[in-house]
Motif scaffolding. Structure first.
Motif, PDB file in Angstrom:
ATOM      1  N   LYS A   1       0.800  -1.152  -0.132  1.00 50.08           N
ATOM      2  CA  LYS A   1      -0.067  -0.077   0.018  1.00 50.08           C
ATOM      3  C   LYS A   1       0.943   1.371   0.265  1.00 50.08           C
ATOM      4  O   LYS A   1       1.957   1.224   0.905  1.00 50.08           O
ATOM      5  N   ILE A   2       0.139   2.279  -0.634  1.00 50.41           N
ATOM      6  CA  ILE A   2       0.855   3.604  -0.653  1.00 50.41           C
ATOM      7  C   ILE A   2      -0.201   4.680  -0.481  1.00 50.41           C
ATOM      8  O   ILE A   2      -1.050   4.523  -1.603  1.00 50.41           O
ATOM      9  N   ASN A   3      -0.173   5.594   0.251  1.00 53.95           N
ATOM     10  CA  ASN A   3      -1.289   6.427   0.375  1.00 53.95           C
ATOM     11  C   ASN A   3      -0.771   7.854   0.261  1.00 53.95           C
ATOM     12  O   ASN A   3      -1.404   8.827   1.075  1.00 53.95           O
ATOM     13  N   ILE A   4       0.340   8.272  -0.351  1.00 53.71           N
ATOM     14  CA  ILE A   4       1.040   9.651  -0.640  1.00 53.71           C
ATOM     15  C   ILE A   4       0.580   9.990  -1.655  1.00 53.71           C
ATOM     16  O   ILE A   4       0.688   9.767  -2.959  1.00 53.71           O
ATOM     17  N   PRO A   5       0.184  11.405  -1.704  1.00 54.27           N
ATOM     18  CA  PRO A   5      -0.360  11.836  -3.055  1.00 54.27           C
ATOM     19  C   PRO A   5       0.788  12.186  -3.878  1.00 54.27           C
ATOM     20  O   PRO A   5       2.160  12.470  -3.584  1.00 54.27           O
ATOM     21  N   VAL A   6       0.623  12.205  -5.354  1.00 51.39           N
ATOM     22  CA  VAL A   6       1.946  12.087  -6.090  1.00 51.39           C
ATOM     23  C   VAL A   6       2.692  13.472  -5.974  1.00 51.39           C
ATOM     24  O   VAL A   6       3.814  13.506  -6.292  1.00 51.39           O
ATOM     25  N   GLU A   7       1.846  14.583  -5.633  1.00 52.48           N
ATOM     26  CA  GLU A   7       2.459  15.891  -5.467  1.00 52.48           C
ATOM     27  C   GLU A   7       3.534  16.036  -4.216  1.00 52.48           C
ATOM     28  O   GLU A   7       4.624  16.926  -4.183  1.00 52.48           O
ATOM     29  N   GLU A   8       3.411  14.950  -3.315  1.00 48.86           N
ATOM     30  CA  GLU A   8       4.329  14.765  -2.226  1.00 48.86           C
ATOM     31  C   GLU A   8       5.396  13.657  -2.338  1.00 48.86           C
ATOM     32  O   GLU A   8       6.312  13.539  -1.740  1.00 48.86           O
ATOM     33  N   LEU A   9       5.370  13.073  -3.694  1.00 50.49           N
ATOM     34  CA  LEU A   9       6.274  12.144  -3.883  1.00 50.49           C
ATOM     35  C   LEU A   9       7.488  12.645  -4.688  1.00 50.49           C
ATOM     36  O   LEU A   9       7.285  13.373  -5.933  1.00 50.49           O
ATOM     37  N   THR A  10       8.554  12.209  -4.641  1.00 52.92           N
ATOM     38  CA  THR A  10       9.940  12.435  -5.492  1.00 52.92           C
ATOM     39  C   THR A  10      10.216  11.097  -6.189  1.00 52.92           C
ATOM     40  O   THR A  10      10.730  10.306  -5.521  1.00 52.92           O
ATOM     41  N   LEU A  11      10.407  11.113  -7.276  1.00 49.43           N
ATOM     42  CA  LEU A  11      11.082  10.027  -8.118  1.00 49.43           C
ATOM     43  C   LEU A  11      12.388  10.302  -8.466  1.00 49.43           C
ATOM     44  O   LEU A  11      12.608  11.458  -9.141  1.00 49.43           O
TER      45      LEU A  11
ATOM     46  N   GLY B   1      13.884   8.080 -13.307  1.00 54.78           N
ATOM     47  CA  GLY B   1      12.572   8.023 -14.209  1.00 54.78           C
ATOM     48  C   GLY B   1      12.072   9.419 -14.359  1.00 54.78           C
ATOM     49  O   GLY B   1      12.679  10.509 -13.622  1.00 54.78           O
ATOM     50  N   GLN B   2      11.037   9.667 -14.970  1.00 46.93           N
ATOM     51  CA  GLN B   2      10.435  11.010 -15.189  1.00 46.93           C
ATOM     52  C   GLN B   2       9.353  11.315 -14.101  1.00 46.93           C
ATOM     53  O   GLN B   2       9.638  12.540 -13.518  1.00 46.93           O
ATOM     54  N   TYR B   3       8.346  10.541 -13.901  1.00 47.99           N
ATOM     55  CA  TYR B   3       7.430  11.088 -12.784  1.00 47.99           C
ATOM     56  C   TYR B   3       6.593   9.917 -12.572  1.00 47.99           C
ATOM     57  O   TYR B   3       6.644   8.771 -13.260  1.00 47.99           O
ATOM     58  N   VAL B   4       5.824   9.861 -11.464  1.00 41.99           N
ATOM     59  CA  VAL B   4       4.972   8.863 -10.823  1.00 41.99           C
ATOM     60  C   VAL B   4       3.624   9.477 -10.931  1.00 41.99           C
ATOM     61  O   VAL B   4       3.206  10.644 -11.053  1.00 41.99           O
TER      62      VAL B   4
END
Length: 149
Positions: free
Chosen positions: A103-113, A116-119
């Motif tokens: 499970k992951i419940n972190i908004p994409v705006e709060e994730l850093t990849l 790669g390009q983005y999540v």
């Protein structure tokens, strides 16, 4: 599917090993990473799971935890084994894929990849139309079908 689920743990020290994780949020959406768009990497500009090669002396579980940390900068704590796949065609090289889920419940705006390009999160209805790397689409669809989500 060009890979097949194995009936047990495959022991082959010469074959490449890949560990990856199907990440799902509480809304039933799947977090995928868009691979870099560089001609020298396999499957450029395709969507993929978080994961990568199992390094020498590393277990698949250790590899998926390390890859999660390297790609997202987070610690993977709660995850389970889904299935092992023997891939003799449909990929750049023959390999064994160890697939986990968590499970992951972190908004994409709060994730850093970090690789790669983005999540982005995808609804299960979108998965059949996603341009995946290698045979990952078949694996994710199999997971969805089994979970009946």
């Amino acid at each position: 599917m060009k890979c097949s689920a194995s009936q047990g743990i495959i022991s082959n020290d010469t074959m490449q090993k890949i560990a990856a994780i199907i990440l799902e949020n509480d809304s039933g959406e799947f977090l995928l990473a868009l691979r870099d768009n560089k001609s020298w990497i396999p499957f450029p500009n395709h969507w993929d799971l978080i994961g990568g090669h199992v390094e020498e002396g590393e277990s698949p579980e250790e590899a998926v935890v390390r890859e999660y940390r390297e790609e997202l900068g987070l610690e993977l704590k709660d995850f389970s084994f889904f299935r092992e796949y023997l891939c003799l065609q449909g990929d750049v090289f023959e390999n064994i894929k160890y697939i986990y889920h968590g499970k992951i419940n972190i908004p994409v705006e709060e994730l850093t990849l970090y690789e790669g390009q983005y999540v982005r999160y995808f609804r299960k209805e979108e998965i059949p139309d996603v341009k995946f790397a290698n045979i990952i689409k078949s694996i994710v669809l199999e997971y969805i079908n089994e979970k009946k989500i």
